[in-house]
Motif scaffolding. Structure first.
Motif, short mmCIF file in Angstrom:
data_model
loop_
_atom_site.label_atom_id
_atom_site.label_comp_id
_atom_site.label_asym_id
_atom_site.label_seq_id
_atom_site.Cartn_x
_atom_site.Cartn_y
_atom_site.Cartn_z
N ASP A 34 0.84 -1.18 0.00
CA ASP A 34 0.00 0.00 0.00
C ASP A 34 0.89 1.25 0.00
OD1 ASP A 34 -2.01 1.89 0.45
OD2 ASP A 34 -2.00 1.55 2.62
N PRO A 35 0.74 2.14 -0.99
CA PRO A 35 1.61 3.32 -1.06
C PRO A 35 1.49 4.24 0.17
CG PRO A 35 0.03 3.32 -2.88
CD PRO A 35 -0.18 2.07 -2.10
N ILE A 36 0.29 4.32 0.75
CA ILE A 36 0.10 5.17 1.93
C ILE A 36 0.91 4.62 3.11
CG2 ILE A 36 -1.58 6.06 3.59
CD1 ILE A 36 -1.84 7.32 0.84
N SER A 37 0.90 3.31 3.27
CA SER A 37 1.68 2.68 4.35
C SER A 37 3.17 2.91 4.14
CB SER A 37 1.40 1.19 4.43
OG SER A 37 0.05 0.96 4.74
N LEU A 38 3.61 2.83 2.90
CA LEU A 38 5.02 3.06 2.58
C LEU A 38 5.42 4.49 2.91
CD1 LEU A 38 7.78 2.33 1.37
CD2 LEU A 38 6.82 2.88 -0.88
N VAL A 39 4.61 5.45 2.47
CA VAL A 39 4.91 6.86 2.74
C VAL A 39 4.89 7.12 4.25
CG1 VAL A 39 4.10 9.23 2.45
CG2 VAL A 39 4.15 7.68 0.49
N ALA A 40 3.92 6.56 4.96
CA ALA A 40 3.84 6.73 6.41
C ALA A 40 5.09 6.17 7.08
CB ALA A 40 2.59 6.06 6.96
N TYR A 41 5.55 5.01 6.64
CA TYR A 41 6.76 4.40 7.19
C TYR A 41 7.97 5.30 6.95
CZ TYR A 41 10.71 1.26 7.78
OH TYR A 41 11.90 0.71 8.17
N LEU A 42 8.11 5.80 5.72
CA LEU A 42 9.25 6.65 5.40
C LEU A 42 9.23 7.95 6.21
CD1 LEU A 42 9.39 6.17 1.51
CD2 LEU A 42 11.00 5.28 3.21
N VAL A 43 8.06 8.53 6.36
CA VAL A 43 7.94 9.77 7.15
C VAL A 43 8.30 9.49 8.61
CG1 VAL A 43 6.29 11.45 8.06
CG2 VAL A 43 6.31 10.91 5.61
N ASN A 44 7.79 8.39 9.15
CA ASN A 44 8.10 8.04 10.55
C ASN A 44 9.59 7.79 10.74
OD1 ASN A 44 5.47 8.31 11.45
ND2 ASN A 44 4.97 6.17 11.07
N GLU A 45 10.22 7.12 9.79
CA GLU A 45 11.67 6.89 9.86
C GLU A 45 12.44 8.20 9.84
OE1 GLU A 45 13.88 4.07 9.95
OE2 GLU A 45 12.07 3.21 10.81
N GLU A 46 12.03 9.11 8.97
CA GLU A 46 12.71 10.41 8.87
C GLU A 46 12.53 11.22 10.15
OE1 GLU A 46 15.31 12.92 7.26
OE2 GLU A 46 14.64 11.15 6.16
N VAL A 47 11.32 11.23 10.68
CA VAL A 47 11.05 11.95 11.93
C VAL A 47 11.89 11.37 13.07
CG1 VAL A 47 9.28 12.38 13.70
CG2 VAL A 47 8.77 12.79 11.29
#
Length: 171
Positions: A34-47
């Protein structure tokens, strides 16, 4: 791929770049359908990476002479230390209320250890902190005064941090 790398650099998304540059990172990202899950994961990793970087910067700026925690404190040898009160202080409410804390006792009972442990907790909570001995503070104030930079030094070193720990006042 160059456009992506350039964009990540421009946006300063270091952690996302690290994930994409490593084989293990790319394999981990491939599990997301799911692209939303991927983006959420990447944002959380960056934060999380930025939070860790900011915490490291605050730790270096605090100028602690060592790392002390309340878990490391020998409560048995410091029988006069009010453990419940010190644990309560570790939550940092006194900082929010802009209250002063004074640790009083004879030499060698752990006042510096407790002060460092409380200050370390404050840094972990995102609070700008500074540790300095009274003697060093006086020397630095005198130096700043003689150089005509007293106001600048005072604003930066004394008023700048939300928590200022002055150790060895009795010396």
């Amino acid at each position: 791929m160059e456009d992506l790398e350039g964009g990540l650099k421009r946006l300063k998304l270091r952690r996302v770049r690290e994930l994409l540059e490593s084989d293990a990172g790319r394999e981990g990202l491939a599990r997301f359908k799911d692209p939303i899950s991927l983006v959420a994961y990447l944002v959380n990793e960056e934060v999380a990476a930025r939070d860790a970087t900011q915490r490291d910067i605050r730790l270096r700026a605090a100028k602690f002479p060592g790392r002390k925690t309340l878990d490391d404190f020998d409560w048995k040898s410091a029988a006069g230390a009010p453990k419940a009160q010190i644990i309560e202080l570790s939550h940092g409410a006194y900082i929010e209320r802009a209250e002063n804390i004074v640790l009083i006792g004879p030499s060698g009972v752990g006042k510096t250890h407790i002060a460092l442990a409380l200050a370390h907790r404050a840094v972990q909570a995102g609070i700008k902190t500074r540790f300095i001995t009274a003697a060093d503070l006086m020397l630095q104030l005198a130096t700043a005064h003689s150089q005509g930079r007293l106001k600048e030094y005072f604003n930066r070193a004394v008023l700048g941090p939300r928590l200022l720990v002055v150790d060895e006042i009795g010396y």
